[in-house]
Design a protein around this motif. Sequence first.
Motif, PDB file in Angstrom:
ATOM      1  N   ALA A  46       0.837  -1.203   0.000  1.00  0.00           N
ATOM      2  CA  ALA A  46       0.000   0.000   0.000  1.00  0.00           C
ATOM      3  C   ALA A  46       0.869   1.249   0.000  1.00  0.00           C
ATOM      4  O   ALA A  46       2.045   1.223   0.352  1.00  0.00           O
ATOM      5  CB  ALA A  46      -0.913  -0.007   1.220  1.00  0.00           C
ATOM      6  N   SER A  47       0.258   2.349  -0.380  1.00  0.00           N
ATOM      7  CA  SER A  47       1.009   3.604  -0.479  1.00  0.00           C
ATOM      8  C   SER A  47       0.942   4.428   0.802  1.00  0.00           C
ATOM      9  O   SER A  47       0.996   5.652   0.763  1.00  0.00           O
ATOM     10  CB  SER A  47       0.473   4.425  -1.658  1.00  0.00           C
ATOM     11  OG  SER A  47      -0.898   4.730  -1.436  1.00  0.00           O
ATOM     12  N   PHE A  48       0.839   3.774   1.939  1.00  0.00           N
ATOM     13  CA  PHE A  48       0.830   4.470   3.223  1.00  0.00           C
ATOM     14  C   PHE A  48       2.257   4.792   3.647  1.00  0.00           C
ATOM     15  O   PHE A  48       3.212   4.170   3.187  1.00  0.00           O
ATOM     16  CB  PHE A  48       0.166   3.610   4.304  1.00  0.00           C
ATOM     17  CG  PHE A  48      -1.270   3.255   4.016  1.00  0.00           C
ATOM     18  CD1 PHE A  48      -2.141   4.160   3.439  1.00  0.00           C
ATOM     19  CD2 PHE A  48      -1.760   2.006   4.345  1.00  0.00           C
ATOM     20  CE1 PHE A  48      -3.459   3.836   3.181  1.00  0.00           C
ATOM     21  CE2 PHE A  48      -3.078   1.659   4.100  1.00  0.00           C
ATOM     22  CZ  PHE A  48      -3.930   2.572   3.512  1.00  0.00           C
ATOM     23  N   THR A  49       2.391   5.727   4.575  1.00  0.00           N
ATOM     24  CA  THR A  49       3.715   6.035   5.116  1.00  0.00           C
ATOM     25  C   THR A  49       4.173   4.868   5.977  1.00  0.00           C
ATOM     26  O   THR A  49       3.373   4.028   6.400  1.00  0.00           O
ATOM     27  CB  THR A  49       3.674   7.309   5.980  1.00  0.00           C
ATOM     28  OG1 THR A  49       2.874   7.064   7.136  1.00  0.00           O
ATOM     29  CG2 THR A  49       3.122   8.498   5.199  1.00  0.00           C
ATOM     30  N   SER A  50       5.455   4.837   6.259  1.00  0.00           N
ATOM     31  CA  SER A  50       5.978   3.732   7.084  1.00  0.00           C
ATOM     32  C   SER A  50       5.388   3.771   8.486  1.00  0.00           C
ATOM     33  O   SER A  50       5.151   2.722   9.096  1.00  0.00           O
ATOM     34  CB  SER A  50       7.503   3.769   7.126  1.00  0.00           C
ATOM     35  OG  SER A  50       7.950   4.973   7.692  1.00  0.00           O
ATOM     36  N   ALA A  51       5.121   4.955   9.018  1.00  0.00           N
ATOM     37  CA  ALA A  51       4.514   5.058  10.349  1.00  0.00           C
ATOM     38  C   ALA A  51       3.087   4.495  10.332  1.00  0.00           C
ATOM     39  O   ALA A  51       2.679   3.780  11.253  1.00  0.00           O
ATOM     40  CB  ALA A  51       4.495   6.505  10.813  1.00  0.00           C
ATOM     41  N   ILE A  76     -10.680  -7.754   5.042  1.00  0.00           N
ATOM     42  CA  ILE A  76     -10.751  -6.354   5.477  1.00  0.00           C
ATOM     43  C   ILE A  76      -9.640  -5.533   4.836  1.00  0.00           C
ATOM     44  O   ILE A  76      -9.879  -4.448   4.287  1.00  0.00           O
ATOM     45  CB  ILE A  76     -10.684  -6.263   7.016  1.00  0.00           C
ATOM     46  CG1 ILE A  76     -11.945  -6.836   7.643  1.00  0.00           C
ATOM     47  CG2 ILE A  76     -10.467  -4.821   7.479  1.00  0.00           C
ATOM     48  CD1 ILE A  76     -11.847  -7.079   9.138  1.00  0.00           C
ATOM     49  N   VAL A  77      -8.418  -6.047   4.885  1.00  0.00           N
ATOM     50  CA  VAL A  77      -7.268  -5.293   4.382  1.00  0.00           C
ATOM     51  C   VAL A  77      -7.290  -5.196   2.854  1.00  0.00           C
ATOM     52  O   VAL A  77      -7.198  -4.098   2.296  1.00  0.00           O
ATOM     53  CB  VAL A  77      -5.934  -5.916   4.874  1.00  0.00           C
ATOM     54  CG1 VAL A  77      -4.744  -5.260   4.212  1.00  0.00           C
ATOM     55  CG2 VAL A  77      -5.832  -5.795   6.389  1.00  0.00           C
ATOM     56  N   THR A  78      -7.431  -6.327   2.178  1.00  0.00           N
ATOM     57  CA  THR A  78      -7.328  -6.298   0.714  1.00  0.00           C
ATOM     58  C   THR A  78      -8.489  -5.547   0.069  1.00  0.00           C
ATOM     59  O   THR A  78      -8.275  -4.758  -0.857  1.00  0.00           O
ATOM     60  CB  THR A  78      -7.237  -7.726   0.121  1.00  0.00           C
ATOM     61  OG1 THR A  78      -8.347  -8.491   0.556  1.00  0.00           O
ATOM     62  CG2 THR A  78      -5.944  -8.391   0.540  1.00  0.00           C
ATOM     63  N   ARG A  79      -9.683  -5.744   0.558  1.00  0.00           N
ATOM     64  CA  ARG A  79     -10.828  -5.012  -0.024  1.00  0.00           C
ATOM     65  C   ARG A  79     -10.777  -3.539   0.319  1.00  0.00           C
ATOM     66  O   ARG A  79     -11.124  -2.694  -0.501  1.00  0.00           O
ATOM     67  CB  ARG A  79     -12.145  -5.629   0.435  1.00  0.00           C
ATOM     68  CG  ARG A  79     -12.398  -6.966  -0.194  1.00  0.00           C
ATOM     69  CD  ARG A  79     -13.766  -7.482   0.147  1.00  0.00           C
ATOM     70  NE  ARG A  79     -13.947  -8.828  -0.388  1.00  0.00           N
ATOM     71  CZ  ARG A  79     -15.012  -9.572  -0.162  1.00  0.00           C
ATOM     72  NH1 ARG A  79     -15.996  -9.116   0.586  1.00  0.00           N
ATOM     73  NH2 ARG A  79     -15.099 -10.778  -0.679  1.00  0.00           N
ATOM     74  N   LEU A  81      -8.070  -1.744   0.818  1.00  0.00           N
ATOM     75  CA  LEU A  81      -7.043  -1.139  -0.031  1.00  0.00           C
ATOM     76  C   LEU A  81      -7.520  -1.027  -1.474  1.00  0.00           C
ATOM     77  O   LEU A  81      -7.250  -0.028  -2.148  1.00  0.00           O
ATOM     78  CB  LEU A  81      -5.745  -1.943   0.042  1.00  0.00           C
ATOM     79  CG  LEU A  81      -5.039  -1.932   1.404  1.00  0.00           C
ATOM     80  CD1 LEU A  81      -3.853  -2.882   1.387  1.00  0.00           C
ATOM     81  CD2 LEU A  81      -4.604  -0.520   1.756  1.00  0.00           C
ATOM     82  N   ALA A  82      -8.236  -2.037  -1.955  1.00  0.00           N
ATOM     83  CA  ALA A  82      -8.742  -2.010  -3.332  1.00  0.00           C
ATOM     84  C   ALA A  82      -9.748  -0.883  -3.530  1.00  0.00           C
ATOM     85  O   ALA A  82      -9.842  -0.321  -4.618  1.00  0.00           O
ATOM     86  CB  ALA A  82      -9.384  -3.351  -3.679  1.00  0.00           C
ATOM     87  N   ARG A  83     -10.444  -0.533  -2.466  1.00  0.00           N
ATOM     88  CA  ARG A  83     -11.440   0.553  -2.558  1.00  0.00           C
ATOM     89  C   ARG A  83     -10.837   1.915  -2.257  1.00  0.00           C
ATOM     90  O   ARG A  83     -11.547   2.917  -2.254  1.00  0.00           O
ATOM     91  CB  ARG A  83     -12.600   0.258  -1.627  1.00  0.00           C
ATOM     92  CG  ARG A  83     -13.378  -0.956  -2.089  1.00  0.00           C
ATOM     93  CD  ARG A  83     -14.570  -1.248  -1.232  1.00  0.00           C
ATOM     94  NE  ARG A  83     -15.341  -2.328  -1.840  1.00  0.00           N
ATOM     95  CZ  ARG A  83     -15.757  -3.392  -1.203  1.00  0.00           C
ATOM     96  NH1 ARG A  83     -15.508  -3.532   0.075  1.00  0.00           N
ATOM     97  NH2 ARG A  83     -16.445  -4.322  -1.823  1.00  0.00           N
ATOM     98  N   GLY A  84      -9.545   1.943  -1.956  1.00  0.00           N
ATOM     99  CA  GLY A  84      -8.848   3.211  -1.770  1.00  0.00           C
ATOM    100  C   GLY A  84      -9.068   3.902  -0.438  1.00  0.00           C
ATOM    101  O   GLY A  84      -8.941   5.125  -0.356  1.00  0.00           O
ATOM    102  N   ILE A  85      -9.359   3.135   0.619  1.00  0.00           N
ATOM    103  CA  ILE A  85      -9.553   3.789   1.912  1.00  0.00           C
ATOM    104  C   ILE A  85      -8.207   4.256   2.464  1.00  0.00           C
ATOM    105  O   ILE A  85      -7.158   3.748   2.095  1.00  0.00           O
ATOM    106  CB  ILE A  85     -10.270   2.869   2.923  1.00  0.00           C
ATOM    107  CG1 ILE A  85      -9.430   1.632   3.247  1.00  0.00           C
ATOM    108  CG2 ILE A  85     -11.641   2.483   2.436  1.00  0.00           C
ATOM    109  CD1 ILE A  85     -10.011   0.799   4.375  1.00  0.00           C
ATOM    110  N   ASN A  86      -8.272   5.238   3.346  1.00  0.00           N
ATOM    111  CA  ASN A  86      -7.031   5.750   3.932  1.00  0.00           C
ATOM    112  C   ASN A  86      -6.639   4.919   5.155  1.00  0.00           C
ATOM    113  O   ASN A  86      -7.395   4.065   5.618  1.00  0.00           O
ATOM    114  CB  ASN A  86      -7.170   7.242   4.275  1.00  0.00           C
ATOM    115  CG  ASN A  86      -8.277   7.508   5.276  1.00  0.00           C
ATOM    116  OD1 ASN A  86      -8.618   6.666   6.095  1.00  0.00           O
ATOM    117  ND2 ASN A  86      -8.857   8.696   5.205  1.00  0.00           N
TER     118      ASN A  86
END
Length: 95
Positions: A46-51, A76-79, A81-86
């Motif tokens: 995912a494109s989240f920060t390391s923190a 929970i995680v894959t769906r 992320l696929a839906r673009g949640i923060n």
Amino acid sequence: MKILRQIRTGFLAVAVTVFALALAAPAVASAEAGNADNSLRALEQASFTSAEKQVLRGRIQAARQAGVPADDLEIIVTRGLARGINAATLGRFLE
């Protein structure tokens, strides 16, 4: 004699059941671990920060320790992320 035979048969049935469960347990645990790895792998991509990733990893581990099935965590995680949640929303889902 008949009672003795029934006791032996019952004992044998219990022993076979315990043996079968002992053989199946590692496969179930392995499948659970594999699904947990999938959720962590998806999180790493995912494109989240390391923190944010570190906090989410901790939430995934806490959810696993609380007894949430690994399959559910993966969904929970894959769906999410696929839906673009923060990251904050995903963290709330994992609480």
